[in-house]
Each structure stands twice: as C-alpha cells, then as structure tokens.
Design a protein around this motif. Sequence first.
Motif, PDB file in Angstrom:
ATOM      1  N   CYS A   1      -9.085  -4.006   0.964  1.00  0.00           N
ATOM      2  CA  CYS A   1      -8.440  -5.409   0.823  1.00  0.00           C
ATOM      3  C   CYS A   1      -9.570  -6.532   1.014  1.00  0.00           C
ATOM      4  CB  CYS A   1      -7.512  -5.520   2.022  1.00  0.00           C
ATOM      5  SG  CYS A   1      -6.635  -6.861   2.048  1.00  0.00           S
TER       6      CYS A   1
ATOM      7  N   CYS B   1      -1.078 -11.779   3.270  1.00  0.00           N
ATOM      8  CA  CYS B   1      -1.427 -10.863   2.057  1.00  0.00           C
ATOM      9  C   CYS B   1      -1.278 -11.978   0.786  1.00  0.00           C
ATOM     10  CB  CYS B   1      -0.292  -9.994   2.085  1.00  0.00           C
ATOM     11  SG  CYS B   1      -0.044  -8.895   0.351  1.00  0.00           S
TER      12      CYS B   1
ATOM     13  N   CYS C   1      -2.496  -9.025  -4.323  1.00  0.00           N
ATOM     14  CA  CYS C   1      -3.320  -8.598  -5.569  1.00  0.00           C
ATOM     15  C   CYS C   1      -2.992  -7.153  -5.852  1.00  0.00           C
ATOM     16  CB  CYS C   1      -4.831  -8.664  -5.072  1.00  0.00           C
ATOM     17  SG  CYS C   1      -5.415  -7.504  -3.678  1.00  0.00           S
TER      18      CYS C   1
ATOM     19  N   CYS D   1      -4.607  -2.579  -2.808  1.00  0.00           N
ATOM     20  CA  CYS D   1      -4.235  -1.514  -2.077  1.00  0.00           C
ATOM     21  C   CYS D   1      -3.384  -0.395  -2.747  1.00  0.00           C
ATOM     22  CB  CYS D   1      -3.538  -2.187  -0.851  1.00  0.00           C
ATOM     23  SG  CYS D   1      -2.067  -3.249  -1.148  1.00  0.00           S
TER      24      CYS D   1
HETATM   25  S1  SF4 Z   1      -1.989  -6.735  -1.785  1.00  0.00           S
HETATM   26 FE1  SF4 Z   1      -2.927  -5.371  -0.604  1.00  0.00          FE
HETATM   27  S2  SF4 Z   1      -4.945  -5.419  -0.736  1.00  0.00           S
HETATM   28 FE2  SF4 Z   1      -3.951  -7.326  -1.835  1.00  0.00          FE
HETATM   29  S3  SF4 Z   1      -4.046  -8.971  -0.185  1.00  0.00           S
HETATM   30 FE3  SF4 Z   1      -2.131  -7.804   0.223  1.00  0.00          FE
HETATM   31  S4  SF4 Z   1      -2.473  -6.233   1.591  1.00  0.00           S
HETATM   32 FE4  SF4 Z   1      -4.701  -6.824   0.710  1.00  0.00          FE
END
Ligand code: SF4
Lengths: 74, 288
Positions: free
Chosen positions: A24, A46, A49, A52
């Motif tokens: 992340c 969060c 994106c 993850c």
């Molecule tokens: S979507 Fe997933 S990887 Fe992206 S910021 Fe949020 S927790 Fe982190």
Amino acid sequence: MYYVADVKESECAKYNCKQCVLFCPEPNTLMYNSEKHVAWVDYSRCKGCAICVYVCSDLLKRNCIEMVMMTTGE
Amino acid sequence: MGLEYVKISPGFEKYMPKDYVDLVKYGQFGKQIDVQQIDQIKELVEEHPMCAGCYMAYFVRIFYASLPKPEDTIVLGTAGCARLALSQAAVPFIYGNYGDTNAVASGLKRALSIRFPDKIKDVVVVAGDGGLMDIGFGMTMHSWFRREKFTTIMVDNEVYGNTGGQESGMSPKGVQLKMAPKGKKFDKINAVELAKTAGCVYVAKLAPTNPKRIAKTIKRAILAARELGPTFIHVYTSCNIEYSIPTERVLADAKEREKNDFGFYEWMTDEAKEYLEEQEKKMAEAKT
Ligand code: SF4
Ligand SMILES: Cc1ncc(C[n+]2csc(CCOP(=O)(O)OP(=O)(O)O)c2C)c(N)n1
Ligand code: SF4
Ligand code: SF4
Ligand SMILES: [Mg+2]
C-alpha cells in the motif's frame, strides 16, 4: 462518498498473510491485526487506489479485498 | 536531532499530540525495524497529498522504514512530487531551491562532521529525475566528483510530474508526454554509469517491487556513505497521472519494468564490499 478498500475479514483470516500491507502506498493505512490474523483498512486514510486488490486477487488469487463506496462518518 | 531530543520529557506525555506519543512509543526511534513488520509500528511518515496509487509515495514510505538511524538523519529534497510526503515525516527535512540538493547536502554533511565529530549523522537526498539529472545536474555531478559522504536517491518517474508532464533527461526515447507531444527525441540518460564514473562507491538501481530488497539497498547505501564516499540509488517510481497508468495496475507496471529495463542492479567498490560485509555481520550479531 469515498471509494475505499475493505477487507473481508472471514476470508482473510484463512491465510496467515500480510502481503497487501507491504504494498500500500499510504503510511499506516492498510494495517494488520496479528491477533486475529486479518488485514484492516483505516478508511479515512485510504485513497482508493486498489493496489491492495491487485496484490490479493491478481497476485495471490485470494480475493479478500473489495472496493466499496463509503459515506463520511461511516 | 538525536535520541534524547526525540524522547518526551517525563510528565509531558499527556500534553503531547497522540501522533507524537505514538511515534516515540511505537515508532522506529532508537531501534532497527524489519520492513516486513511495518504494520506493527507507527510510521515516520504521516498522511500527505501525493496522488492515489503513486508509487513514488510508496517508495517514500518504505524509505523511511528503512533508515538505519532515523533520529540522526537529515533528509534533503527539492521541488517535485516526493517532497510532498518527505516534508510530512518525523525526520528533519531541508528544502532548498530547485536542483540544489547535492550542493546543500555537501555543506551540511561537512558541517555536521565538524560539529559532531564522534557521532553518526546520516544525510540523504531524495529528489526527482528533473531535480538531479536535469536542472541540478552540475551540483549532483560535482558532489560525486568531490566524493562527498552522503546518499543520493533519485525517484525517477521519467517526467516532470509536479509541473504537469514535461519530458526530462530520464524520459525514455520516443515517449509522448503532455508537453512533449512529438515524442522525446533523445535517449534516457544512463545515470547509473554516470554515478560509477563520477566516483560513487555504491550504486544500485531497482523497481519498487520488493520491500525487503529496497530496505537492504537503502541501508547499504547509507552505511557506505558514512565512511567511504558518495552513494547513489536509482529507483523507478512511476507517475500514474502523467503516464496514464490505472492505479490498480501500478505495481503490475513496476513488475513489468523490472523485467525490462529496471532489473535489480548493485555495484560497489571492493572497499565498500569489505566494509558492508563487516557492518552487516556486526548488525546480525547484535540481533542474536
Ligand atoms: S486502496 Fe488499498 S492500497 Fe490503495 S490506499 Fe487504500 S488500502 Fe492502500
Ligand atoms: C528554479 C526552478 N525552476 C523551475 C521550477 C518549477 N518546477 C517545480 S517542480 C519541477 C519539475 C519536477 O520534476 P522532477 O524533478 O522530475 O520531480 P517530479 O515532480 O517528477 O517528482 C519544476 C520544473 C522551480 N520550482 N524552481
Ligand atoms: S493480501 Fe489478502 S489474504 Fe493477504 S493479508 Fe491482505 S487481504 Fe489478507
Ligand atoms: S503527479 Fe505523478 S509522481 Fe506526482 S504525486 Fe501524482 S502520481 Fe505521483
Ligand atoms: Mg520526475
């Protein structure tokens, strides 16, 4: 409304894994509870994106994270 | 700074912001953490305004978790995207004029070694491809020619990301960018070879696909710079905005680039090799 990652706890708990946490981009956002053996997301940090999801679904084929819309305050 | 400055004076815990108390209690100060345990600590870097899915932001996150001595480190940056996160960390950060990082770092490192001759003070530059290889090129090169003892990390997104998409010397030949609509006419600069020729004692190149390896590389570069001379890491940190990479494909893209032109590469002088082997042995012994 925010687009955020959400970990399906019961699914994630089947694996002793924290791979998504290591990829992340945001600090202290995708965390790991080592007692319950599950990853969890601090929704307010969060950025949505879905990197993850790529790690859990595409690389590991575990499908334990989904992207959801969340209303402020939830 | 130093460990004593970071710690909270007894009795003042309840007046300090929670984030700071967490940093001192659960953070990295005064200890060596394994980057794989990053979820167990309060990280040095806080929330910041870099774009969603930015792998330069990811690299900055792993960078802070990799510092061998964060309480005795000073980070230097310049105009460009990385400073947006570098400036949000609990490590002193110096931001000068665009491209002057390696000149400022030279002076700073020399001053620190005069002021604290018996202490370790790590100086690390983290700057973009435009900052280091275009506009600050002369200062970058001369710091290496002079064998200044600090680490330079180039976060290469192959574009001027912060100003909306101009080509840089590090953009690949042929690439079309918003402000290079006809495609770049010249080759990507070979920064790694320049660093070797100019006098760096440790040079590495990588894509951010393996946090453990990133941490090991950063530690090596910082340790070698303490004793021996300049060190350089060239890291691919994509700009998903200017290169139109869907955010969920950012890690896939890094893996792809690793296979093509960003395969892990590490080079060091014999002296650096000997020194690092010795240091790593000591660190392993300290752990057991
Ligand atoms: S979507 Fe997933 S990887 Fe992206 S910021 Fe949020 S927790 Fe982190
Ligand atoms: C002397 C000077 N010239 C130009 C600028 C405008 N400027 C700000 S950031 C930047 C380019 C950044 O590109 P790079 O160094 O590759 O960093 P990135 O944003 O891509 O990470 C420029 C030209 C400036 N701040 N100062
Ligand atoms: S990658 Fe998937 S299984 Fe592994 S910790 Fe993350 S959510 Fe759980
Ligand atoms: S513009 Fe590009 S490099 Fe800058 S923060 Fe956004 S994605 Fe990252
Ligand atoms: Mg750039």
